[in-house]
Design a protein around this motif. Structure first.
Motif, PDB file in Angstrom:
ATOM      1  N   TRP A 189       0.838  -1.198   0.000  1.00 43.61           N
ATOM      2  CA  TRP A 189       0.000   0.000   0.000  1.00 43.61           C
ATOM      3  C   TRP A 189       0.876   1.252   0.000  1.00 43.61           C
ATOM      4  O   TRP A 189       0.613   2.219  -0.714  1.00 43.61           O
ATOM      5  CB  TRP A 189      -0.945  -0.018   1.191  1.00 43.61           C
ATOM      6  CG  TRP A 189      -1.998   1.019   1.124  1.00 43.61           C
ATOM      7  CD1 TRP A 189      -2.105   2.144   1.890  1.00 43.61           C
ATOM      8  CD2 TRP A 189      -3.123   1.068   0.226  1.00 43.61           C
ATOM      9  NE1 TRP A 189      -3.218   2.864   1.535  1.00 43.61           N
ATOM     10  CE2 TRP A 189      -3.857   2.230   0.516  1.00 43.61           C
ATOM     11  CE3 TRP A 189      -3.568   0.222  -0.785  1.00 43.61           C
ATOM     12  CZ2 TRP A 189      -5.011   2.576  -0.172  1.00 43.61           C
ATOM     13  CZ3 TRP A 189      -4.723   0.569  -1.469  1.00 43.61           C
ATOM     14  CH2 TRP A 189      -5.425   1.733  -1.171  1.00 43.61           C
ATOM     15  N   ALA A 190       1.935   1.246   0.799  1.00 45.15           N
ATOM     16  CA  ALA A 190       2.864   2.381   0.825  1.00 45.15           C
ATOM     17  C   ALA A 190       3.575   2.530  -0.521  1.00 45.15           C
ATOM     18  O   ALA A 190       3.746   3.645  -1.023  1.00 45.15           O
ATOM     19  CB  ALA A 190       3.885   2.209   1.944  1.00 45.15           C
ATOM     20  N   ALA A 191       3.956   1.419  -1.117  1.00 43.06           N
ATOM     21  CA  ALA A 191       4.617   1.465  -2.435  1.00 43.06           C
ATOM     22  C   ALA A 191       3.687   2.036  -3.494  1.00 43.06           C
ATOM     23  O   ALA A 191       4.131   2.716  -4.426  1.00 43.06           O
ATOM     24  CB  ALA A 191       5.084   0.070  -2.845  1.00 43.06           C
ATOM     25  N   LYS A 225      -6.815  -0.772   0.914  1.00 45.85           N
ATOM     26  CA  LYS A 225      -5.799  -1.540   1.639  1.00 45.85           C
ATOM     27  C   LYS A 225      -6.408  -2.769   2.316  1.00 45.85           C
ATOM     28  O   LYS A 225      -5.808  -3.847   2.311  1.00 45.85           O
ATOM     29  CB  LYS A 225      -5.095  -0.661   2.665  1.00 45.85           C
ATOM     30  CG  LYS A 225      -3.987  -1.393   3.394  1.00 45.85           C
ATOM     31  CD  LYS A 225      -3.113  -0.508   4.245  1.00 45.85           C
ATOM     32  CE  LYS A 225      -3.839   0.234   5.305  1.00 45.85           C
ATOM     33  NZ  LYS A 225      -2.953   0.903   6.261  1.00 45.85           N
ATOM     34  N   ALA A 226      -7.588  -2.632   2.882  1.00 46.31           N
ATOM     35  CA  ALA A 226      -8.229  -3.754   3.571  1.00 46.31           C
ATOM     36  C   ALA A 226      -8.513  -4.913   2.620  1.00 46.31           C
ATOM     37  O   ALA A 226      -8.351  -6.085   2.992  1.00 46.31           O
ATOM     38  CB  ALA A 226      -9.527  -3.291   4.240  1.00 46.31           C
ATOM     39  N   ALA A 227      -8.921  -4.598   1.403  1.00 45.40           N
ATOM     40  CA  ALA A 227      -9.184  -5.646   0.412  1.00 45.40           C
ATOM     41  C   ALA A 227      -7.892  -6.363   0.024  1.00 45.40           C
ATOM     42  O   ALA A 227      -7.871  -7.587  -0.124  1.00 45.40           O
ATOM     43  CB  ALA A 227      -9.854  -5.048  -0.818  1.00 45.40           C
ATOM     44  N   ALA A 228      -6.813  -5.610  -0.118  1.00 43.60           N
ATOM     45  CA  ALA A 228      -5.518  -6.213  -0.440  1.00 43.60           C
ATOM     46  C   ALA A 228      -5.067  -7.121   0.698  1.00 43.60           C
ATOM     47  O   ALA A 228      -4.599  -8.244   0.464  1.00 43.60           O
ATOM     48  CB  ALA A 228      -4.477  -5.123  -0.705  1.00 43.60           C
ATOM     49  N   PHE A 270      -7.089 -10.320   0.693  1.00 41.79           N
ATOM     50  CA  PHE A 270      -6.679 -11.182  -0.414  1.00 41.79           C
ATOM     51  C   PHE A 270      -5.351 -11.872  -0.090  1.00 41.79           C
ATOM     52  O   PHE A 270      -5.201 -13.075  -0.302  1.00 41.79           O
ATOM     53  CB  PHE A 270      -6.550 -10.351  -1.696  1.00 41.79           C
ATOM     54  CG  PHE A 270      -6.174 -11.157  -2.900  1.00 41.79           C
ATOM     55  CD1 PHE A 270      -7.138 -11.854  -3.617  1.00 41.79           C
ATOM     56  CD2 PHE A 270      -4.849 -11.217  -3.326  1.00 41.79           C
ATOM     57  CE1 PHE A 270      -6.786 -12.599  -4.733  1.00 41.79           C
ATOM     58  CE2 PHE A 270      -4.489 -11.950  -4.436  1.00 41.79           C
ATOM     59  CZ  PHE A 270      -5.461 -12.643  -5.151  1.00 41.79           C
ATOM     60  N   ILE A 271      -4.399 -11.116   0.431  1.00 36.53           N
ATOM     61  CA  ILE A 271      -3.103 -11.692   0.790  1.00 36.53           C
ATOM     62  C   ILE A 271      -3.292 -12.744   1.878  1.00 36.53           C
ATOM     63  O   ILE A 271      -2.706 -13.833   1.819  1.00 36.53           O
ATOM     64  CB  ILE A 271      -2.116 -10.599   1.237  1.00 36.53           C
ATOM     65  CG1 ILE A 271      -1.750  -9.708   0.045  1.00 36.53           C
ATOM     66  CG2 ILE A 271      -0.857 -11.228   1.842  1.00 36.53           C
ATOM     67  CD1 ILE A 271      -0.998  -8.440   0.425  1.00 36.53           C
ATOM     68  N   SER A 272      -4.117 -12.437   2.867  1.00 34.37           N
ATOM     69  CA  SER A 272      -4.379 -13.388   3.953  1.00 34.37           C
ATOM     70  C   SER A 272      -4.988 -14.682   3.409  1.00 34.37           C
ATOM     71  O   SER A 272      -4.600 -15.781   3.817  1.00 34.37           O
ATOM     72  CB  SER A 272      -5.311 -12.749   4.979  1.00 34.37           C
ATOM     73  OG  SER A 272      -5.485 -13.589   6.080  1.00 34.37           O
TER      74      SER A 272
END
Length: 159
Positions: free
Chosen positions: A80-82, A122-125, A128-130
């Protein structure tokens, strides 16, 4: 990528041990990426995660599920920061070839199978990663290379 890079994945130390919070890092270039993610993992475990344990216990008293959650949070924060706090791109490997390498480039058996997933929240990312954390933690998953690609695409090649 060298064999070391291709084999690198996110692997924690033994759950419920004194170093349960720590990623295992071999020698070489992948260590820098692992340590950057490690910093976010420690930050999450110490200051963000709601738990009844004292600060030191927060690091040691985690199981495999908490390790995966901490890794997902750390990866999502970094991507998210990137992406300038407006997007994150997660790269996963598919079974089918998605692109053929152009002339002059050698196929490496995983780059040509990468699929991009873009998130504007960010929460969706993180979710998804989780849900796909084993794609980064599993033996032979190329997890560190996938995360590096995700960083590059999140930041965009222009930036």
């Amino acid at each position: 990528f060298t064999c070391e890079w291709a084999a690198a994945h996110f692997r924690f130390r033994q759950p419920h041990s004194d170093l349960a919070y720590a990623l295992e890092a071999g020698k070489g270039g992948t260590r820098a990426i692992l340590m950057a993610v490690q910093a976010h993992i420690i930050t999450y475990l110490l200051f963000t995660r709601d738990t009844k344990y004292t600060y030191l216990e927060r690091l040691c008293q985690i199981g495999e599920q908490e390790q995966g959650q901490a890794l997902a949070v750390a990866m999502a924060e970094t991507l998210w920061a990137a992406g300038g706090s407006s997007r994150a791109v997660v790269c996963l490997i598919t079974t089918a070839v998605t692109v053929l390498p152009p002339g002059g480039y050698r196929a490496d058996t995983f780059t040509e199978r990468i699929r991009l997933f873009e998130f504007l929240e960010k929460a969706a990312a993180q979710e998804f990663i989780s849900d796909h954390i084993n794609c980064f933690k599993g033996e032979g998953s190329h997890g560190v290379v996938l995360f590096l690609y995700s960083l590059l695409f999140s930041r965009t090649l222009e930036r």
